[in-house]
Design a protein around this motif. Structure first.
Motif, PDB file in Angstrom:
ATOM      1  N   GLY A 189       0.810  -1.218   0.000  1.00  0.00           N
ATOM      2  CA  GLY A 189       0.000   0.000   0.000  1.00  0.00           C
ATOM      3  C   GLY A 189       0.840   1.262   0.000  1.00  0.00           C
ATOM      4  N   PHE A 190       1.882   1.274  -0.829  1.00  0.00           N
ATOM      5  CA  PHE A 190       2.819   2.394  -0.815  1.00  0.00           C
ATOM      6  C   PHE A 190       2.424   3.501  -1.781  1.00  0.00           C
ATOM      7  N   GLY A 191       2.817   4.705  -1.440  1.00  0.00           N
ATOM      8  CA  GLY A 191       2.589   5.853  -2.312  1.00  0.00           C
ATOM      9  C   GLY A 191       3.748   6.036  -3.274  1.00  0.00           C
ATOM     10  N   GLN A 192       3.717   7.173  -3.944  1.00  0.00           N
ATOM     11  CA  GLN A 192       4.681   7.454  -5.009  1.00  0.00           C
ATOM     12  C   GLN A 192       6.136   7.339  -4.553  1.00  0.00           C
ATOM     13  N   ALA A 193       6.465   8.104  -3.503  1.00  0.00           N
ATOM     14  CA  ALA A 193       7.872   8.180  -3.086  1.00  0.00           C
ATOM     15  C   ALA A 193       8.384   6.810  -2.659  1.00  0.00           C
ATOM     16  N   GLU A 194       7.569   6.117  -1.884  1.00  0.00           N
ATOM     17  CA  GLU A 194       8.017   4.827  -1.378  1.00  0.00           C
ATOM     18  C   GLU A 194       8.109   3.789  -2.482  1.00  0.00           C
ATOM     19  N   SER A 195       7.254   3.893  -3.475  1.00  0.00           N
ATOM     20  CA  SER A 195       7.313   2.878  -4.521  1.00  0.00           C
ATOM     21  C   SER A 195       8.579   3.069  -5.357  1.00  0.00           C
ATOM     22  N   GLN A 196       9.010   4.304  -5.494  1.00  0.00           N
ATOM     23  CA  GLN A 196      10.292   4.530  -6.182  1.00  0.00           C
ATOM     24  C   GLN A 196      11.424   3.823  -5.461  1.00  0.00           C
ATOM     25  N   ARG A 197      11.330   3.886  -4.140  1.00  0.00           N
ATOM     26  CA  ARG A 197      12.358   3.238  -3.332  1.00  0.00           C
ATOM     27  C   ARG A 197      12.344   1.728  -3.577  1.00  0.00           C
ATOM     28  N   VAL A 198      11.153   1.164  -3.685  1.00  0.00           N
ATOM     29  CA  VAL A 198      11.040  -0.275  -3.938  1.00  0.00           C
ATOM     30  C   VAL A 198      11.627  -0.628  -5.307  1.00  0.00           C
ATOM     31  N   TYR A 199      11.353   0.206  -6.294  1.00  0.00           N
ATOM     32  CA  TYR A 199      11.911  -0.061  -7.629  1.00  0.00           C
ATOM     33  C   TYR A 199      13.429  -0.028  -7.583  1.00  0.00           C
ATOM     34  N   LYS A 200      13.975   0.918  -6.820  1.00  0.00           N
ATOM     35  CA  LYS A 200      15.440   0.986  -6.680  1.00  0.00           C
ATOM     36  C   LYS A 200      15.971  -0.259  -5.977  1.00  0.00           C
ATOM     37  N   ASN A 201      15.225  -0.716  -4.968  1.00  0.00           N
ATOM     38  CA  ASN A 201      15.639  -1.938  -4.268  1.00  0.00           C
ATOM     39  C   ASN A 201      15.748  -3.101  -5.249  1.00  0.00           C
ATOM     40  N   PHE A 202      14.721  -3.256  -6.077  1.00  0.00           N
ATOM     41  CA  PHE A 202      14.724  -4.335  -7.065  1.00  0.00           C
ATOM     42  C   PHE A 202      15.908  -4.191  -8.032  1.00  0.00           C
ATOM     43  N   GLU A 203      16.149  -2.945  -8.448  1.00  0.00           N
ATOM     44  CA  GLU A 203      17.195  -2.694  -9.438  1.00  0.00           C
ATOM     45  C   GLU A 203      18.578  -3.049  -8.887  1.00  0.00           C
ATOM     46  N   ARG A 204      18.875  -2.544  -7.689  1.00  0.00           N
ATOM     47  CA  ARG A 204      20.190  -2.834  -7.104  1.00  0.00           C
ATOM     48  C   ARG A 204      20.362  -4.329  -6.844  1.00  0.00           C
ATOM     49  N   TRP A 205      19.268  -4.958  -6.433  1.00  0.00           N
ATOM     50  CA  TRP A 205      19.324  -6.387  -6.147  1.00  0.00           C
ATOM     51  C   TRP A 205      19.651  -7.157  -7.430  1.00  0.00           C
ATOM     52  N   ARG A 206      19.010  -6.751  -8.519  1.00  0.00           N
ATOM     53  CA  ARG A 206      19.228  -7.411  -9.800  1.00  0.00           C
ATOM     54  C   ARG A 206      20.679  -7.193 -10.271  1.00  0.00           C
ATOM     55  N   GLN A 207      21.164  -5.961 -10.100  1.00  0.00           N
ATOM     56  CA  GLN A 207      22.492  -5.634 -10.629  1.00  0.00           C
ATOM     57  C   GLN A 207      23.627  -6.295  -9.848  1.00  0.00           C
ATOM     58  N   SER A 208      23.562  -6.225  -8.516  1.00  0.00           N
ATOM     59  CA  SER A 208      24.713  -6.739  -7.759  1.00  0.00           C
ATOM     60  C   SER A 208      24.352  -7.472  -6.471  1.00  0.00           C
ATOM     61  N   GLY A 209      23.236  -7.090  -5.866  1.00  0.00           N
ATOM     62  CA  GLY A 209      22.911  -7.626  -4.540  1.00  0.00           C
ATOM     63  C   GLY A 209      22.781  -9.138  -4.527  1.00  0.00           C
ATOM     64  N   TRP A 210      22.064  -9.671  -5.503  1.00  0.00           N
ATOM     65  CA  TRP A 210      21.822 -11.122  -5.529  1.00  0.00           C
ATOM     66  C   TRP A 210      23.144 -11.877  -5.664  1.00  0.00           C
ATOM     67  N   GLN A 211      23.961 -11.453  -6.618  1.00  0.00           N
ATOM     68  CA  GLN A 211      25.217 -12.159  -6.855  1.00  0.00           C
ATOM     69  C   GLN A 211      26.110 -12.108  -5.620  1.00  0.00           C
ATOM     70  N   ARG A 212      26.169 -10.920  -5.002  1.00  0.00           N
ATOM     71  CA  ARG A 212      27.002 -10.787  -3.811  1.00  0.00           C
ATOM     72  C   ARG A 212      26.510 -11.722  -2.713  1.00  0.00           C
ATOM     73  N   THR A 213      25.202 -11.792  -2.577  1.00  0.00           N
ATOM     74  CA  THR A 213      24.638 -12.658  -1.541  1.00  0.00           C
ATOM     75  C   THR A 213      24.966 -14.124  -1.810  1.00  0.00           C
ATOM     76  N   MET A 214      24.869 -14.526  -3.064  1.00  0.00           N
ATOM     77  CA  MET A 214      25.213 -15.907  -3.397  1.00  0.00           C
ATOM     78  C   MET A 214      26.686 -16.172  -3.078  1.00  0.00           C
ATOM     79  N   ASN A 215      27.544 -15.218  -3.422  1.00  0.00           N
ATOM     80  CA  ASN A 215      28.968 -15.377  -3.125  1.00  0.00           C
ATOM     81  C   ASN A 215      29.208 -15.501  -1.628  1.00  0.00           C
ATOM     82  N   GLU A 216      28.568 -14.620  -0.877  1.00  0.00           N
ATOM     83  CA  GLU A 216      28.795 -14.630   0.564  1.00  0.00           C
ATOM     84  C   GLU A 216      28.216 -15.881   1.211  1.00  0.00           C
ATOM     85  N   THR A 217      27.191 -16.432   0.589  1.00  0.00           N
ATOM     86  CA  THR A 217      26.590 -17.638   1.139  1.00  0.00           C
ATOM     87  C   THR A 217      27.425 -18.870   0.811  1.00  0.00           C
ATOM     88  N   GLY A 218      28.227 -18.748  -0.225  1.00  0.00           N
ATOM     89  CA  GLY A 218      29.065 -19.872  -0.610  1.00  0.00           C
ATOM     90  C   GLY A 218      28.356 -20.865  -1.518  1.00  0.00           C
TER      91      GLY A 218
END
Ligand SMILES: [Zn+2]
Ligand SMILES: [Zn+2]
Lengths: 433, 320
Positions: B159-188
């Motif tokens: 139930g997020f508004g404009q500003a917060e939904s932008q933040r969610v889109y950024k979260n998805f973007e960073r996760w796609r670009q580097s976050g997921w891979q880093r997490t997999m690496n750190e998890t081994g």
């Protein structure tokens, strides 16, 4: 075990550690997550005007503070003493974060503040007299709670009363006293509605009291909001009183009988509000205290256990620090290379020998059948304090060793006591459970 | 002159690095320099202490999975040590590290150790969840990996508004670009392990999703911090109120990402807004949502009923 896969993994982790400072430095200050004792407790938005974040912990002090970016990069943080304070400054982007922790034994508070280093623009702006924050986006509207509507209505009621006062000379002229009293009653009714609303909210609050321990935070917000509402009602009250005075002044110039009537009406309205306000306040007090008691009871059980562990762990931190500060750096540098013993219990007591008047903690077990009384007596004889309840047969005792007394000899003397079965020093846990 | 030690480490000031870690460090700069040079020693020390803790608490097994777990924990401890330590000077680095470790392990249930979580899918989920505790990108991504929610679904669910939904889109973007891979690496998790998981999800989706469903409560109860003091489960009515009165935004994100039961309830309640009317359910995704990825929600690509969907999405992902 050494396999290529494991070595690869280790190398990967070392790279990530090596890269950490660069990653942290690259982060732009945006939303920063605040974690206390490994739990996420809030967010600091650095883009706000005057970005700051405050938090109060109950039952447990703030021992572990972390600030992380949205991506999880660790930007800054510290461990804080269990009682006392700690301040840390961390550079972030073009600005810096100030962390301030103030702890006491059963809680603590925290303040995080982000400051942008003044750039050439803001310096120039100050020089030519522009407001410094002009370039910064205005504060986000905070979430509107339904009660703000109520505030607005209270303010409206005050407005009606104000109108009433202004119109008195007109009414005198038209002799329309019925209308005048009607309006006044409406104003009173409107205030009454607000009071009723507070009552309803309070009733709801009492209802949810059953779940108060669990939902304590939400409730606390509400209590804060109710407090604000009470303040507003009080404010209304004051203004109403002021209006009474103003009306009185006005009425001095008109016929006394009219004056008397209006005055009485206003008084009645005012004192009714006053009485209601008192009731609300009493209700609120009751709700608050019940809530607090419940929250405390639950938390106490858990915190006792945790506190014991944390306190023990902290002792070793304090020892490391005391040890460090008691040796001047020059001496440390010129020290010949020496064996590097693992920091076992022995090493810890070594450090204690150097540390002036350090509180010294040890675990002691007593012979079977030793009475609580003789345990108390022994502890008293040692000038010690029992820390926490017994754990698997072990008591933890803290003593203040006189400076020259080495802990080893002290422990030997404790061991000689008849009722003592065994004595050990251990950093965190009671020995073999 | 910098003489070599027998084990190949260099000496400075006439002392091997490990000896200097026992001595007093007086300035932040000195601390940073020393720490940068001695990361291997620090990691090994933290790892061996973690091993000791696992052994002493009867949680050790002599295999590579346990070795990796100890390394991962050692890594997380050293990461904190590096940042916190500089605020503790003057100090003796090894002593400070030891006390940080002691403090960590004196927390209630410090490690998420459960036998079931040592399987590849268990480690995958554990890696995601432990990262989500410190990274908001990972936290938001849980909605995708656990239930297949895209950014748009997440915004609607919360139930997020404009500003917060932008933040969610950024979260998805960073996760796609580097976050997921880093997490997999750190998890081994190695590339081949991830490939095997993908393979299994393709061939036996129901089996794997049931497994996820079974592991989620174990995992979530461990990582759902701040419980019960601050963010407990709410009744259906309370959740309704929270959304209706528009408060508790952080509460929504933190709790729903880490509580399957509340998630399912809230998603179901709000599903008119969130979905096309299908029941929300566990729906594992291994890789992050690809850019502009659109997917059918709630069972659309689960259970082999619409198997074509899954394959189409995966194919387009690998070709991207
Ligand atoms: Zn666990
Ligand atoms: Zn829940």
């Amino acid at each position: 075990m050494e396999t290529p896969e494991l070595n690869d993994y280790r190398a990967h982790l070392l790279d990530a550690l090596d890269d950490q400072p660069r990653r942290a430095a690259e982060e732009r200050p945006g939303f920063l997550q605040v974690l206390v004792n490994h739990e996420r407790i809030g967010t600091l938005n650095c883009a706000q005007t005057d970005p700051s974040f405050a938090y109060t912990a109950r039952e447990r002090s703030i021992q572990h503070l972390e600030l992380r970016s949205e991506s999880g990069a660790l930007i800054g943080g510290c461990v804080a003493p269990e009682a006392g304070q700690k301040s840390v400054r961390v550079p972030v982007g073009k600005g810096s974060l100030t962390l301030h922790v103030q702890n006491h034994f059963d809680g603590g508070s925290l303040r995080v503040q982000y400051e942008v280093a003044p750039g050439w623009w803001s310096q120039l702006a100050t020089a030519i007299g522009l407001p410094a924050g002009a370039a910064v986006a205005s504060t986000q509207a905070s979430p509107v709670w339904s009660m703000t509507t109520a505030f607005a209505q209270v303010v409206l009621a005050v407005g009606v009363v104000a109108l009433l006062a202004e119109r008195i000379p007109v009414w005198i002229g038209s002799e329309d006293r019925a209308h005048q009293l009607e309006e006044e009653l409406a104003a009173r009714q409107s205030t009454q509605d607000q009071i009723d609303q507070v009552h309803r909210q309070l009733a709801q609050l009492v209802e949810s009291q059953a779940a108060a321990t669990a939902v304590s935070r939400t409730e606390q917000d509400r209590i804060a909001q109710l407090n604000t509402l009470i303040d507003t009602v009080a404010h209304t009250q004051q203004r109403l009183n002021a209006q009474v005075v103003a009306v009185q002044e006005d009425l001095k110039t008109v016929k006394t009988d009219v004056a008397q009537e209006v005055q009485t009406g206003m008084r009645v309205a005012a004192s009714a509000v006053e009485a209601d306000r008192e009731l609300v306040r009493q209700d609120l007090q009751a709700v608050k205290s019940v809530n607090e008691t419940l929250v405390k009871q639950v938390a106490l059980l858990e915190s006792r256990n945790r506190e014991l562990h944390a306190r023990l762990a902290l002792t070793s931190l304090e020892v490391a620090k005391a040890n460090a500060s008691s040796k001047p750096a020059v001496v440390a540098k010129n020290e010949p290379p020496k064996e590097t013993p693992a920091p076992t219990a022995v090493a810890v007591s070594d450090n204690l020998r150097e540390a002036d008047r350090q509180a010294f903690m040890f675990w002691v077990a007593f012979q079977d059948g030793t009475t609580e009384k003789s345990i108390e007596d022994l502890v008293q004889e040692l000038n010690g304090i029992k820390k926490g309840p017994m754990k698997s047969g072990w008591y933890s005792v803290e003593v203040n060793l006189p400076n020259p007394e080495p802990p080893d000899r002290f422990l030997e003397s404790v061991k000689r006591a008849k009722i003592v079965k065994s004595v050990v020093t251990s950093k965190a846990m009671p020995p073999a459970q | 002159m910098s003489p070599k030690m027998p084990d190949g480490r260099t000496m400075r000031d006439g002392q091997p690095v490990s000896a200097r870690l026992n001595n007093v460090v007086t300035t932040e700069r000195e601390f940073d320099e020393l720490v940068t040079k001695s990361l291997p020693e620090l990691l090994d020390r933290a790892t061996s202490q973690t091993k000791r803790f696992l052994r002493e608490t009867n949680q050790w097994g002599d295999d590579i999975t346990h070795e990796k777990l100890a390394l991962r924990w050692g890594y997380e401890l050293v990461e904190r040590f590096v940042v916190f330590g500089r605020t503790e000077v003057p100090c003796r680095p090894f002593f400070l590290l030891d006390s940080l470790i002691a403090k960590s392990f004196s927390q209630p249930d410090p490690l998420c150790y459960h036998k079931e979580l040592l399987t590849p899918v268990g480690r995958f989920l554990d890696g995601l969840a432990s990262r989500a505790v410190v990274s908001r990108d990972a936290l938001i991504a849980l909605f995708y990996h656990f239930y297949g929610f895209s950014q748009a679904h997440v915004v609607k669910l919360l139930g997020f508004g404009q500003a917060e939904s932008q933040r969610v889109y950024k979260n998805f973007e960073r996760w796609r670009q580097s976050g997921w891979q880093r997490t997999m690496n750190e998890t081994g998790l190695s590339g081949s392990e991830i490939e095997i998981l993908e393979q299994e999800l393709r061939t036996r989706p129901d089996h794997l999703n049931n497994e996820v469903d079974r592991l989620m409560p174990v995992l979530q109860s461990h990582y759902r911090k701040s419980e019960p003091e601050h963010y407990p489960c709410l009744s259906e009515q309370k959740w309704g109120q929270l959304f209706h009165d528009d408060y508790g935004h952080d509460y929504r994100v933190w709790h729903l990402a880490f509580c399957r039961d509340c998630f399912l309830e809230v998603a179901d309640r709000r599903h008119a807004e969130v979905s096309n009317g299908l029941k929300p359910q566990v729906n594992l995704h291994i890789h992050p949502l690809k850019k502009g990825g659109v997917l059918a929600l709630f069972g659309g690509d689960r259970g082999g009923r619409h198997h074509g969907n899954t394959r189409a999405q995966r194919l387009s992902r690998t070709s991207a």
